[in-house]
Motif scaffolding. Structure first.
Motif, PDB file in Angstrom:
ATOM      1  N   THR A 195      11.481  10.457  -4.157  1.00  0.00           N
ATOM      2  CA  THR A 195      11.009   9.199  -4.753  1.00  0.00           C
ATOM      3  C   THR A 195      11.626   9.049  -6.146  1.00  0.00           C
ATOM      4  O   THR A 195      11.547   9.972  -6.960  1.00  0.00           O
ATOM      5  CB  THR A 195       9.475   9.171  -4.882  1.00  0.00           C
ATOM      6  N   GLU A 221       0.827  -1.203   0.000  1.00  0.00           N
ATOM      7  CA  GLU A 221       0.000   0.000   0.000  1.00  0.00           C
ATOM      8  C   GLU A 221       0.863   1.256   0.000  1.00  0.00           C
ATOM      9  O   GLU A 221       0.566   2.244  -0.693  1.00  0.00           O
ATOM     10  CB  GLU A 221      -0.922  -0.014   1.223  1.00  0.00           C
ATOM     11  N   THR A 222       1.941   1.241   0.776  1.00  0.00           N
ATOM     12  CA  THR A 222       2.849   2.393   0.819  1.00  0.00           C
ATOM     13  C   THR A 222       3.517   2.601  -0.524  1.00  0.00           C
ATOM     14  O   THR A 222       3.631   3.731  -1.024  1.00  0.00           O
ATOM     15  CB  THR A 222       3.918   2.192   1.906  1.00  0.00           C
ATOM     16  N   THR A 237       1.795   6.537  -7.072  1.00  0.00           N
ATOM     17  CA  THR A 237       0.728   7.485  -7.437  1.00  0.00           C
ATOM     18  C   THR A 237       1.227   8.931  -7.349  1.00  0.00           C
ATOM     19  O   THR A 237       0.875   9.777  -8.171  1.00  0.00           O
ATOM     20  CB  THR A 237      -0.484   7.305  -6.502  1.00  0.00           C
ATOM     21  N   GLY A 238       2.077   9.204  -6.374  1.00  0.00           N
ATOM     22  CA  GLY A 238       2.605  10.557  -6.208  1.00  0.00           C
ATOM     23  C   GLY A 238       3.622  10.951  -7.258  1.00  0.00           C
ATOM     24  O   GLY A 238       3.934  12.134  -7.418  1.00  0.00           O
ATOM     25  N   ARG A 263       2.399   1.655  -3.442  1.00  0.00           N
ATOM     26  CA  ARG A 263       1.390   2.124  -4.387  1.00  0.00           C
ATOM     27  C   ARG A 263       1.163   3.634  -4.240  1.00  0.00           C
ATOM     28  O   ARG A 263       1.026   4.356  -5.213  1.00  0.00           O
ATOM     29  CB  ARG A 263       0.077   1.361  -4.169  1.00  0.00           C
ATOM     30  N   GLY A 264       1.165   4.097  -2.980  1.00  0.00           N
ATOM     31  CA  GLY A 264       0.994   5.526  -2.753  1.00  0.00           C
ATOM     32  C   GLY A 264       2.155   6.339  -3.302  1.00  0.00           C
ATOM     33  O   GLY A 264       1.963   7.425  -3.865  1.00  0.00           O
TER      34      GLY A 264
END
Length: 565
Positions: A18, A4-5, A11-12, A7-8
């Motif tokens: 990153t 989940e992390t 998305t960002g 994926r976030g």
């Protein structure tokens, strides 16, 4: 790190913290991996995701160690190929059937390079996408000083000798320390012993004591300062409207510069008078504590590797102090009152011994208290950036009734009023009624701290509580309003509490479809600022929805979509 992390992060999109890298075999080898990690560590750290395309598609990565990928071997590879050793944390994450390698990279206080001598840093291109650029030596020095890994004042002044230090500046230091009573030993020390006590002298291999850059900054002759610290300069500017009345620059040693700037501001500083019984108390435009601490902070905490002077400027509306370089490491706008972290501990210690700054590191807290105690707004740091710290002290008229009340309370208690109490009184004076959450947001404190402090203020009769639970709010007590000759205002506060205001606003919106800040202010007989607080609170509670921006902003009934959210 979990799916989940990751994926976030995807998305960002890519950013300074990153980075996406294609994971197909042969596309991203070990050397490139280490160089990318070094680049991120020399920035703000972050996460390297291997197996993600530049456009954010998760395509997975081929095994790097035979038939599998061992996270521990990746961390060992990075540690073995970086100087100083960099400790990362690697995780293999399954994302929709694709194996993604997530490498968590810490922000390093020291400049990190590869064992082969590659030094790169994180930066943004003109289009906003991240890149890695070569790391020049002069930027490395600024990097380590800014992160607290090095103290600029401890660096050797190449070629400097004790003869480059002015005896008159040591005499100044002794005089200041004696007058302040801050260090009883300093006045009886020799020049060399003072340098040793401050840590601004080094014994060279030939046994000769040689000054550091800190010694030159504190005690150097003009020629020595110009040679070794050419970036040091202090400016004083006094404006009358658009015209400049004074525009003075100096490269004097730090203590001399601090005294000169303080005296210039003091000769300008205007005063109002407060009648207090048979006494008259002077209320300066800028309290001496604020002048002294703001000037000292600029000289001590500035980045001496950056170009530009510190600047003290006075205009019709404000007293301003700016200095090159952002806040010291760990200091942010929301923790200015609780965190003290000097960029140069050596220079900070010298100023404390000279009595120029508060010894416990509470200088900014004292500045806030000094302004609030005299009924003035607190210093504003909101225009500071990562390249400049800007302190703005507004010069509006003092709130004389509030200042009189504070002085009465302090005289009665025999001690200065707490900073927390001063802040709460100031906020409630400006906005009439606030909830616990509103006060926590304004003061940058935890809900627990706010509840404890407000409970004590209620017991002491400084404020009163209305409502219960989430509807609880606070306003100034009847005693405070009476002491400020504002008894009718207290009646209005009690007569139109937050719940009644909300009912009036909702009825208005039901009748007319929307409401603006100005209309809410007129309707509830409160200030525009108080109306903004009321409308924002109702919007957060889902009772209203904000549409439009700035002058066209208005609040309307919530839609079904808003309710679902």
């Amino acid at each position: 790190m979990d799916a989940e992390t990751v994926r976030g992060l995807i998305t960002g999109g890519e950013s300074l913290t990153t980075e996406f890298k294609r994971g197909a075999s042969g596309k991203f080898n070990d050397t490139e991996l280490v160089e990318t990690v070094v680049c991120m560590a020399n920035g703000d750290g972050g996460v390297l995701l291997i197996g993600v395309e530049d456009d954010g598609r998760a395509t997975g990565t081929a095994p790097r160690h035979g038939e599998t990928t061992d996270p521990r071997r990746i961390d060992a590879l990075i540690a073995g190929r970086t100087v100083p050793l960099l400790q990362t944390r690697t995780t293999i994450v399954d994302l929709d059937g694709h194996a993604i390698i997530a490498v968590e990279v810490p922000k390093s206080p020291r400049v990190v390079g590869t064992r082969s001598g590659m030094y790169v840093r994180r930066s943004l291109k003109l289009d906003g996408t991240p890149q890695c650029l070569p790391f020049p030596a002069y930027e490395m020095l600024a990097h380590e000083i800014d992160r607290g890994a090095l103290d600029f004042a401890a660096l050797p002044a190449r070629g400097a000798a004790m003869s480059d230090l002015a005896p008159s500046e040591f005499t100044r230091f002794r005089r200041m320390a004696r007058a302040a009573g801050s260090d009883p030993v300093i006045p009886d020390m020799s020049d060399l012993d003072i340098c040793r006590a401050l840590g601004v002298v080094r014994t060279a291999d030939d046994g000769v004591d040689r000054p550091t850059l800190g010694a030159v900054l504190l005690f150097g002759t003009p020629d020595a300062i110009a040679l070794h610290i050419p970036n040091h300069e202090a400016a004083f500017q006094l404006f009358d409207g658009m015209s400049v009345e004074v525009n003075s620059f100096t490269r004097a040693p730090l203590l001399a510069a601090a005294e000169d700037l303080y005296q210039r501001v003091s000769s300008w500083n205007r005063e109002e008078e407060l009648e207090f019984g048979m006494l008259r108390v002077a209320i300066p435009s800028v309290p001496p504590t604020v002048v002294r601490e703001s000037i000292a902070n600029a000289l001590v905490h500035r980045d001496y590797t950056a170009l530009g002077p510190i600047r003290v400027a006075i205009n019709d509306d404000s007293f301003e102090v700016t200095s090159p370089g952002g806040f010291p490491p760990g200091v942010r706008l929301n923790n200015l009152l609780t965190v003290s972290q000097p960029r140069s501990p050596i220079l900070a210690d010298a100023f404390r011994r000279a009595g120029m700054v508060e010894r416990s590191g509470r200088g900014i807290s004292l500045m806030y208290a000094a302004m609030l105690r005299l009924g003035r707004d607190t210093p504003d740091y909101s225009q500071s950036t990562d390249r400049m710290v800007r302190t703005v002290v507004p010069l509006g008229r003092a709130d004389i009734p509030l200042a009189r009340f504070v002085l009465q309370q302090e005289q009665k208690a025999g001690r200065p009023m707490r900073l927390f109490d001063l802040q709460v009184l100031h906020e409630l004076r400006a906005q009439t009624s606030l909830s616990t959450g509103d006060i926590a947001e304004q003061l940058h404190r935890t809900i627990g701290e706010i509840r404890t402090g407000l409970g004590r203020m209620v017991e002491e009769g400084l404020i009163e509580q209305r409502g219960a639970g989430r509807g609880r709010s606070y306003h100034l007590s009847a005693a405070v309003f009476r002491a400020m000759d504002k008894s009718p205002a207290y009646v209005r506060v009690r007569g139109t509490d937050a719940i009644q205001q909300e009912r009036m606003v909702l009825q208005y919106v039901e009748s007319f479809g929307s409401i603006t800040r100005a209309q809410a202010s007129e309707l509830c007989m409160i200030t525009p600022q108080q109306a903004s607080t009321l409308l924002r609170r109702m919007s957060r509670a889902g009772k209203l929805t904000l549409v439009g921006e700035r002058k066209s902003a208005r609040y309307v009934p919530p839609t079904d979509t808003d309710s679902n959210h």
